[in-house]
Design an enzyme around this catalytic site. Structure first.
Site, PDB file in Angstrom:
ATOM      1  N   ASP A   4       0.878  -1.345   0.020  1.00  0.00           N
ATOM      2  CA  ASP A   4       0.076  -0.164  -0.050  1.00  0.00           C
ATOM      3  C   ASP A   4       0.885   1.148   0.014  1.00  0.00           C
ATOM      4  O   ASP A   4       0.722   2.142   0.880  1.00  0.00           O
ATOM      5  CB  ASP A   4      -1.140   0.125   1.423  1.00  0.00           C
ATOM      6  CG  ASP A   4      -1.640  -1.470   1.456  1.00  0.00           C
ATOM      7  OD1 ASP A   4      -1.841  -2.089   0.267  1.00  0.00           O
ATOM      8  OD2 ASP A   4      -2.111  -1.491   2.554  1.00  0.00           O
TER       9      ASP A   4
ATOM     10  N   GLU B 231     -11.035  -0.958  -4.584  1.00  0.00           N
ATOM     11  CA  GLU B 231     -10.666  -0.308  -3.398  1.00  0.00           C
ATOM     12  C   GLU B 231      -9.414   0.472  -3.855  1.00  0.00           C
ATOM     13  O   GLU B 231      -8.943   0.582  -5.154  1.00  0.00           O
ATOM     14  CB  GLU B 231     -10.091  -1.490  -2.440  1.00  0.00           C
ATOM     15  CG  GLU B 231      -8.744  -2.441  -2.948  1.00  0.00           C
ATOM     16  CD  GLU B 231      -8.769  -3.416  -1.917  1.00  0.00           C
ATOM     17  OE1 GLU B 231      -9.107  -3.444  -1.015  1.00  0.00           O
ATOM     18  OE2 GLU B 231      -7.504  -3.950  -2.082  1.00  0.00           O
TER      19      GLU B 231
END
Length: 365
Positions: A62, A237
């Site tokens: 991430d 997402e």
């Protein structure tokens, strides 16, 4: 890079002085001369300036980059706290200075499963948006920290609490900020089923009145529709906003991260479109960045964008697994590569670059 060269030159000079000093000590004791006229000059080998780098940059997932002046600030998921990196060269991330900037109090609603932090400079202050909960998955939400110090590595991070809308106070992760037309918007991935029975993740947007408050309607922008968005189960997402030559794009991650087929999808904002109107966004029916086994890139996704130091190049940073079947584990590594816009003004990300391949560094000032 210039600082590295100067440091190495100083090291060479010190080495020259040490050699001369040893020569004096040893040869003087033997009654011999150690003058320059009696000895060949010491050759100083200047280091070659590095112009390339290789992936992966660092172990992590991430990744997010924010450029402020000549400095890049970087974050990725560490699980139980928030850590901030500072560097003038993202390719040197592994050796960059880092600091834990926030660790929540144990037992609080934001103390567990801390994911996907992103840092922004808004209205002269620093903000970190992150996902966290109390350990029960159904309670994952997005949260905000504020720091008024000009240097985000210093000062105090104040907990501004949960950022949410009364219309959409359900499971919410991967928050990011979009600035467009003099307004500011917040985008996130959510599960509207408050029982958490349906795990399908969708991406939403709402206007912001300040960096920690949402206002007005919440719009559903995209949900899993295509097969490539539903590997494992349906997931949209990690929304990220990219400003192109003519319009804005929203790039997101599709499919469950536990599969090799985690990939990037994209929405394009129509000319003069309103970010809050779902029909003003055009969704690509194919992924824009996918796995490449021969490049040791499985499940590439959860990306961010940044400019080169001189501002002339666009770069994509993302995580991927080096081997098949590794899923959402700690084996993911961070990679980066440049990309361009085509003649229609759309980004062309290409395909993942192989690990270990020499890549030209981002263009310098």
């Amino acid at each position: 890079m210039g600082r590295k060269l100067k440091s190495m030159r100083r090291m060479n000079k010190r080495n020259e002085l040490v050699v001369i000093a040893l020569c004096v000590i040893v040869l003087f004791g033997a009654g011999l001369s150690c003058s320059k006229s009696d000895n060949p000059p010491i050759e100083i080998i200047e280091p070659v300036e590095e112009t390339t780098f290789t992936n992966p940059l660092i172990t992590g997932a991430d990744p997010f980059v924010f450029k402020d002046g000549d400095t890049y600030y970087y974050m990725h998921t560490v699980g139980n706290a928030l850590r901030l990196w500072e560097t003038e060269a993202i390719e040197d991330l592994a050796s960059a200075t880092s600091k834990e900037v926030f660790r929540p109090t144990a037992g609080t609603p934001n103390s567990r499963n801390i994911w996907a932090p992103e840092i922004f400079k808004l209205d002269g202050k620093w903000y970190i948006y992150y996902t966290a909960g109390d350990g029960d998955d159904i309670n994952q939400r997005t949260w905000v920290l504020e720091n008024s110090n000009s240097d985000p590595m210093q000062g105090t991070w104040e907990d501004k609490g949960k950022i949410y809308s009364d219309q959409a106070d359900f499971w919410a992760i991967d928050g990011t900020v979009m600035e467009h037309g003099g307004k500011r918007y917040f985008l996130w991935s959510g599960r509207p089923d408050k029982t958490n029975t349906d795990l399908t993740q969708k991406i939403y947007i709402s206007e912001m009145t300040n960096p920690w408050t949402l206002t007005g309607d919440v719009t559903l922008l995209t949900e899993p529709e295509y097969g490539w968005e539903r590997n494992g189960f349906g997931v949209n997402e990690a929304p990220e906003v990219l400003k192109g030559p003519d319009t804005y794009f929203m790039v997101y991650s599709a499919s469950f991260c536990g599969t090799d087929d985690y990939a990037l999808g994209m929405l394009t904002l129509k000319e003069n479109g309103n970010p809050l109107v779902a029909s003003d966004w055009i969704k690509s029916d194919q992924p824009v960045f996918t796995k490449k086994p021969s490049a040791n890139a499985f499940g590439p996704g959860h990306n961010s964008f940044f400019k080169s130091p001189d501002g002339s190049e666009d770069w994509l940073i993302y995580h991927a697994n080096p081997n098949s079947g590794m899923g959402c584990s700690g084996s993911r590594t961070v990679r980066m590569q440049s990309f361009t816009f085509d003649s229609n003004g759309k980004p062309n990300f290409g395909e993942p670059v192989a690990t270990g391949l020499e890549i030209d560094q981002p263009a310098q000032n």
